[in-house]
Design a protein around this motif. Structure first.
Motif, short mmCIF file in Angstrom:
data_model
loop_
_atom_site.label_atom_id
_atom_site.label_comp_id
_atom_site.label_asym_id
_atom_site.label_seq_id
_atom_site.Cartn_x
_atom_site.Cartn_y
_atom_site.Cartn_z
N SER A 1 13.62 23.31 -15.29
CA SER A 1 13.05 23.78 -16.56
C SER A 1 12.75 22.62 -17.51
N LEU B 1 17.47 20.25 -15.58
CA LEU B 1 17.12 21.08 -14.44
C LEU B 1 15.59 21.14 -14.36
N ILE C 1 17.33 21.46 -21.58
CA ILE C 1 17.04 22.88 -21.40
C ILE C 1 17.99 23.44 -20.34
N GLY C 2 18.30 22.61 -19.36
CA GLY C 2 19.22 23.00 -18.29
C GLY C 2 20.69 22.98 -18.70
N GLY C 3 20.99 22.58 -19.91
CA GLY C 3 22.38 22.54 -20.38
C GLY C 3 22.84 21.11 -20.64
N GLN D 1 22.58 22.11 -27.01
CA GLN D 1 22.73 21.41 -25.74
C GLN D 1 21.67 20.31 -25.65
#
Lengths: 230, 230
Positions: free
Chosen positions: A182, A180, A174-176, A171
């Motif tokens: 993170s 996010l 980190i959030g996808g 990805q």
């Protein structure tokens, strides 16, 4: 009402460098909230909002004063639920804590040591006195000795980023698919390094560096609004 | 219809030991889905569902065959949305990948080396031949030499768990107040160690050991249904 962010600076007010304040700046921008920074020096922290905090970031939002970057992110998520989410659910909230613990124990110790004299060099005289005393007590040695050997430790530091590096097999953030809080946790640490020190913490072709560049591009290039240390 | 889980075993079918299969067993139990295990030896993996996989876990759910523990968790979340969530949102899904990368790069290398001869000792003759050949090729040395020095590396291993250890300052599970798939990712690795080897990977008073004990208690003590290696 515009949110106030008490943001750590040295002698140049235009170069905020605290990793934790950067996390909050990114989080505010992510929520599309307008904010004004209050440039704050180490020796001015005790005076924020009548002694509200021993550390920055601190935000004032109307009559609410909130301190600590993670608590601020949780506050923003609750206070502004209709804005873009910082956590994407309860699982994201819980695991952002893990990302924080990992970042704090993997990135912060080496960056804090390797960039120590660079950070000292950014400070005015009163802050330098405070910084030297508090850091020499923490490290148990002269300030100048702390970054010694950083070149020898660099490979180990870069290796320690492997969980993040290999995450990007799956990805882009980190959030996808998108960032996010993170992401801002780790990007805050790397922005601290970038603003404070010319030391090459990341190899340019590292997928971690490529992700960090994506983070610097976010929110109209908020992270790039402060040039890298030269 | 009962789900089939192809589960890695050695000569004793009652002692499944694969970290990845344990992740899936915990995930199935978390979703409150009934499942039957198909005890599968290393040399039997190629025969699963007509060559569907090169590794376990593999599940068969009706006419769906799914392999890879993370893909299985995503499948279960999508196929059984009304059952307890494994991710608690998209953020939890994205960051579970980070937990997986961290676990794979922090826990797996040391456990895999330190427990190598113990795992070998669990296998029947045909599997031992396969295991020795494949692992000696991977490590570039005799099987017996791989775990040598594990005592000297133990402290470093335990130290490397600090991000997880300090997470428990904030919450009882990686998933927050209760377990999510991210908990099973790390618990799967520690269950692999627990079932395969008597080596004391964790100090008993480590908050990580206390969290792992909480994980073993879940789902009517599923993890404790296999006694620890003695």
């Amino acid at each position: 009402m515009t949110i106030l962010l008490y943001d750590l600076v040295g002698s140049d007010e235009r170069r905020p460098f605290s990793p934790h304040c950067w996390k909050t700046a990114f989080a505010l921008a992510h929520k599309d909230l307008s904010f004004e920074t209050v440039p704050t020096r180490f020796t001015e922290i005790a005076g924020i909002q009548e002694g509200a905090a021993k550390s920055v970031p601190v935000i004032r939002d109307g009559d609410r004063v909130v301190r600590d970057s993670f608590a601020i992110a949780l506050y923003l998520e609750e206070a502004y639920p209709d804005r873009p989410t910082l956590f994407a659910g309860e699982g994201g909230k819980a695991m952002a804590r893990f990302v924080e613990r990992w970042s704090q124990l993997t990135l912060h110790p080496f960056i804090g040591e390797a960039a120590l004299m660079d950070i000292h060099g950014m400070l005015g005289p009163a802050d330098q006195t405070y910084f030297r005393e508090s850091r020499e007590a923490r490290f148990g040695k002269a300030l100048e000795e702390v970054p010694a050997g950083r070149e020898a430790k660099l490979e180990g530091f870069r290796t320690s980023l492997a969980p993040l590096r290999t995450l990007f097999w799956h990805q882009p953030f980190i959030g996808g698919d998108g960032p996010l809080f993170s992401d801002y946790i780790v990007a805050g640490a790397l922005q601290w390094a970038r603003v404070a020190s010319p030391f090459p913490f990341l190899a340019p072709d590292d997928p971690v560096a490529e992700w960090f560049a994506r983070c610097l591009d976010l929110h109209d290039g908020l992270g790039r609004s402060v040039p890298a240390a030269a």
